[in-house]
Design a protein around this motif. Structure first.
Motif, PDB file in Angstrom:
ATOM      1  N   THR A  22      12.640  -5.972  -1.529  1.00  4.55           N
ATOM      2  CA  THR A  22      11.633  -6.872  -2.084  1.00  4.55           C
ATOM      3  C   THR A  22      10.290  -6.556  -1.442  1.00  4.55           C
ATOM      4  O   THR A  22      10.164  -6.552  -0.210  1.00  4.55           O
ATOM      5  CB  THR A  22      11.991  -8.347  -1.827  1.00  4.55           C
ATOM      6  N   LEU A  23       9.309  -6.258  -2.266  1.00  6.13           N
ATOM      7  CA  LEU A  23       7.945  -6.003  -1.805  1.00  6.13           C
ATOM      8  C   LEU A  23       7.142  -7.285  -1.864  1.00  6.13           C
ATOM      9  O   LEU A  23       7.232  -8.038  -2.842  1.00  6.13           O
ATOM     10  CB  LEU A  23       7.262  -4.964  -2.687  1.00  6.13           C
ATOM     11  N   VAL A  24       6.315  -7.521  -0.832  1.00  5.19           N
ATOM     12  CA  VAL A  24       5.474  -8.709  -0.778  1.00  5.19           C
ATOM     13  C   VAL A  24       4.032  -8.274  -0.557  1.00  5.19           C
ATOM     14  O   VAL A  24       3.715  -7.623   0.443  1.00  5.19           O
ATOM     15  CB  VAL A  24       5.917  -9.663   0.353  1.00  5.19           C
ATOM     16  N   ASP A  25       3.156  -8.635  -1.492  1.00  2.00           N
ATOM     17  CA  ASP A  25       1.733  -8.320  -1.353  1.00  2.00           C
ATOM     18  C   ASP A  25       0.950  -9.214  -2.308  1.00  2.00           C
ATOM     19  O   ASP A  25       1.354  -9.380  -3.469  1.00  2.00           O
ATOM     20  CB  ASP A  25       1.462  -6.846  -1.683  1.00  2.00           C
ATOM     21  N   PRO A  26      -0.176  -9.790  -1.853  1.00  2.00           N
ATOM     22  CA  PRO A  26      -0.938 -10.639  -2.760  1.00  2.00           C
ATOM     23  C   PRO A  26      -1.757  -9.866  -3.791  1.00  2.00           C
ATOM     24  O   PRO A  26      -2.220 -10.442  -4.778  1.00  2.00           O
ATOM     25  CB  PRO A  26      -1.867 -11.415  -1.806  1.00  2.00           C
ATOM     26  N   GLU A  27      -1.956  -8.570  -3.563  1.00  2.03           N
ATOM     27  CA  GLU A  27      -2.794  -7.765  -4.444  1.00  2.03           C
ATOM     28  C   GLU A  27      -1.946  -6.797  -5.265  1.00  2.03           C
ATOM     29  O   GLU A  27      -0.749  -6.649  -5.030  1.00  2.03           O
ATOM     30  CB  GLU A  27      -3.826  -6.977  -3.619  1.00  2.03           C
ATOM     31  N   ASP A  28      -2.601  -6.122  -6.205  1.00  2.97           N
ATOM     32  CA  ASP A  28      -1.909  -5.094  -6.973  1.00  2.97           C
ATOM     33  C   ASP A  28      -1.437  -3.986  -6.035  1.00  2.97           C
ATOM     34  O   ASP A  28      -2.172  -3.576  -5.132  1.00  2.97           O
ATOM     35  CB  ASP A  28      -2.840  -4.492  -8.028  1.00  2.97           C
ATOM     36  N   GLY A  75       0.834  -1.186   0.000  1.00  2.00           N
ATOM     37  CA  GLY A  75       0.000   0.000   0.000  1.00  2.00           C
ATOM     38  C   GLY A  75       0.869   1.236   0.000  1.00  2.00           C
ATOM     39  O   GLY A  75       2.087   1.169  -0.204  1.00  2.00           O
ATOM     40  N   VAL A  76       0.269   2.391   0.251  1.00  2.00           N
ATOM     41  CA  VAL A  76       1.037   3.629   0.139  1.00  2.00           C
ATOM     42  C   VAL A  76       2.155   3.689   1.177  1.00  2.00           C
ATOM     43  O   VAL A  76       3.240   4.240   0.896  1.00  2.00           O
ATOM     44  CB  VAL A  76       0.109   4.857   0.226  1.00  2.00           C
ATOM     45  N   ILE A  77       1.953   3.108   2.362  1.00  2.00           N
ATOM     46  CA  ILE A  77       3.024   3.115   3.358  1.00  2.00           C
ATOM     47  C   ILE A  77       4.188   2.254   2.886  1.00  2.00           C
ATOM     48  O   ILE A  77       5.348   2.691   2.873  1.00  2.00           O
ATOM     49  CB  ILE A  77       2.510   2.622   4.726  1.00  2.00           C
ATOM     50  N   GLY A  78       3.904   1.014   2.502  1.00  3.57           N
ATOM     51  CA  GLY A  78       4.973   0.131   2.047  1.00  3.57           C
ATOM     52  C   GLY A  78       5.691   0.661   0.829  1.00  3.57           C
ATOM     53  O   GLY A  78       6.926   0.573   0.723  1.00  3.57           O
ATOM     54  N   GLY A  94      -5.629  -0.967  -2.241  1.00  2.50           N
ATOM     55  CA  GLY A  94      -6.507  -1.095  -1.086  1.00  2.50           C
ATOM     56  C   GLY A  94      -6.960   0.280  -0.627  1.00  2.50           C
ATOM     57  O   GLY A  94      -7.430   1.104  -1.411  1.00  2.50           O
ATOM     58  N   ALA A  95      -6.833   0.527   0.676  1.00  2.72           N
ATOM     59  CA  ALA A  95      -7.233   1.825   1.227  1.00  2.72           C
ATOM     60  C   ALA A  95      -6.457   2.971   0.586  1.00  2.72           C
ATOM     61  O   ALA A  95      -6.938   4.106   0.548  1.00  2.72           O
ATOM     62  CB  ALA A  95      -7.022   1.828   2.741  1.00  2.72           C
ATOM     63  N   SER A  96      -5.270   2.698   0.064  1.00  4.67           N
ATOM     64  CA  SER A  96      -4.469   3.734  -0.598  1.00  4.67           C
ATOM     65  C   SER A  96      -5.177   4.286  -1.824  1.00  4.67           C
ATOM     66  O   SER A  96      -4.963   5.436  -2.213  1.00  4.67           O
ATOM     67  CB  SER A  96      -3.109   3.161  -1.007  1.00  4.67           C
ATOM     68  N   TYR A  97      -6.036   3.484  -2.433  1.00  4.96           N
ATOM     69  CA  TYR A  97      -6.774   3.903  -3.623  1.00  4.96           C
ATOM     70  C   TYR A  97      -8.080   4.609  -3.269  1.00  4.96           C
ATOM     71  O   TYR A  97      -8.458   5.595  -3.892  1.00  4.96           O
ATOM     72  CB  TYR A  97      -7.077   2.676  -4.490  1.00  4.96           C
ATOM     73  N   GLY A  98      -8.780   4.111  -2.243  1.00  2.96           N
ATOM     74  CA  GLY A  98     -10.161   4.515  -2.032  1.00  2.96           C
ATOM     75  C   GLY A  98     -10.395   5.636  -1.052  1.00  2.96           C
ATOM     76  O   GLY A  98     -11.541   5.906  -0.692  1.00  2.96           O
ATOM     77  N   ALA A 156       1.770  -4.022   6.421  1.00  3.94           N
ATOM     78  CA  ALA A 156       0.635  -4.709   5.817  1.00  3.94           C
ATOM     79  C   ALA A 156      -0.701  -4.135   6.254  1.00  3.94           C
ATOM     80  O   ALA A 156      -1.740  -4.783   6.113  1.00  3.94           O
ATOM     81  CB  ALA A 156       0.699  -6.202   6.137  1.00  3.94           C
ATOM     82  N   GLY A 157      -0.711  -2.930   6.806  1.00  5.88           N
ATOM     83  CA  GLY A 157      -1.957  -2.254   7.138  1.00  5.88           C
ATOM     84  C   GLY A 157      -2.821  -3.068   8.076  1.00  5.88           C
ATOM     85  O   GLY A 157      -2.364  -3.591   9.099  1.00  5.88           O
TER      86      GLY A 157
END
Length: 413
Positions: free
Chosen positions: A33-39, A15-18, A43-47, A253-254
């Motif tokens: 290395t970034l790890v996230d299952p989503e684009d 997300g925006v923090i990571g 998440g909240a960074s978009y909405g 990971a929020g």
């Protein structure tokens, strides 16, 4: 995954923090290395409401909220509500929240939040220029709208307290508000105008630019991290299709951070606020700056090519489906301001990471500096991304952070 991937720094959460943390660490010449299952950033960074809310010093919990807490939580039309099925699991969190809403705790928490917010807007201006998003940042301030004279009079004490913490704010009457935002209907009260605040008229695009900037140099692994194991030679991050060996881990990971934090040795009372927005596509979105009718608990946000109405707080965990009632209340509230709005073009729900004192969790925990926490930002994650990133970079590089981290450490719980 057959073998373990080695990396210097694993950032869990894109997300925006990571992403902001990764951007700073890459600028320091570190391998990330970034790890996230989503684009990344979706998440909240978009909405969110897009506000870089340097004025948002007040924690969610306060004496006024505590006084009205039962009515707020159990009135399904309240801006702060709870899914009743989640109540048993939330009771420990709610008890801490009540303690943090007492006067002395509220003042302490507001001071801690204000220290983080002090440089928020200049920090975003700098970051946006580095990633090519300068045209997304709008320097028009932000409004709190008071629809009655009584609400406007009552706002004076709140604004005086914010001024004591360094916030610039002007209280303006109905005529000045009408001149500032002629598209808004007239109100009896007036508004608080925060002239230094900036906003992003397309936060999703800004975070997408940040993600593109970061992933040009960092490795991105699309997987869910479910286990952390500390070893003498580093930290193993694992999960389905994930086996990563890192010298250091940044946990960003929020709302999904609690279980991983516990595995790192820190029991953090992190829970989930479910936030909502609805949007109407329109060429001119009726107002020129984010405006919050304070009694309704949402923001009217003039995004690029659309009006976004974002807000309300629902405590309800990560697994329940979106509440149609919360969406309906946003639509109803928006039509109370703009009665001619048609059916929304789209709707959205996301998860905010929430701690009882509203103070983000930033810094190393009990187990040492190989796992660094960076989550729990609640409503101001977008706002605090650059300053959080600078603090994390200082810790990784062995420098003294620019702030005393005592109020933010996971060990405070």
């Amino acid at each position: 995954m057959a073998g373990s991937i080695r990396t210097e720094i694993a950032v869990i959460g894109a997300g925006v923090i990571g992403l902001a943390v990764a951007e700073r660490l890459l600028a320091e010449g570190r391998e990330v290395t970034l790890v996230d299952p989503e684009d990344p950033g979706m998440g909240a960074s978009y909405g969110n409401a897009g506000t870089i809310a340097d004025y948002a010093v007040m924690p969610v919990g306060s004496p006024d909220v505590l006084k009205n807490l039962p009515a707020l939580l159990f009135d399904r039309n309240s801006p702060l509500a709870i899914r009743r099925a989640a109540l048993p699991a939330l009771m420990p969190w709610l008890m801490r929240f009540a303690r943090e809403s007492l006067p002395a705790a509220t003042a302490r928490n507001a001071a801690a939040i204000a220290a983080l917010l002090a440089d928020a807007c200049p920090s975003w201006l700098d970051l946006s220029e580095r990633i090519g998003g300068g045209n997304i940042v709008q320097k028009r301030g932000c409004l709190y709208i008071y629809e009655t004279k009584a609400a406007f009079r009552a706002a004076g004490a709140d604004m005086d307290f914010r001024r004591s913490l360094g916030i610039t704010v002007d209280l303006i009457g109905p005529e000045a508000l009408r001149q500032m935002e002629p598209g808004l209907p007239g109100v009896e009260g007036g508004a608080a105008f925060f002239p230094k605040a900036v906003f992003l008229n397309d936060p999703g695009r800004m975070v997408s630019l940040l993600a593109s900037h970061v992933t040009a140099s960092a490795r991105l692994i699309r997987a869910r991290a479910v286990r952390l194991e500390r070893r003498i030679d580093g930290v193993i991050v694992s999960g389905p299709d994930l086996n990563l060996h890192a010298s250091k881990v940044v946990l960003a990971a929020g709302a999904h951070s609690r279980a991983l934090a516990a595995q790192a040795g820190d029991r953090v009372p992190l829970d989930t606020e479910r936030g909502y927005h609805v949007e109407w596509d329109m060429e001119t979105p009726r107002l020129s700056r984010p405006s919050c009718p304070t009694s309704r608990g949402f923001y009217l946000c003039p995004m690029q090519g659309r009006l976004r109405v974002a807000g309300t707080v629902e405590l309800g965990g990560l697994t329940a489906p979106p509440s149609p009632h919360r969406i309906a209340k946003l639509v109803e509230g928006a039509r109370a301001i703009f009665p001619d709005l048609p059916e929304p073009s789209r709707e959205w729900m996301g998860f905010r990471p929430s701690v009882p004192d509203s103070v983000p969790v930033i810094g190393p925990g009990r187990g040492g500096s190989d796992v660094i926490h960076a989550y729990g930002h609640g409503h101001i994650g977008l706002t605090l991304a650059p300053i959080t990133a600078r603090i994390i970079a200082d810790l990784v590089m062995g420098r003294d952070p620019e702030l005393d981290l005592a109020p933010y450490l996971p060990t405070r719980f």
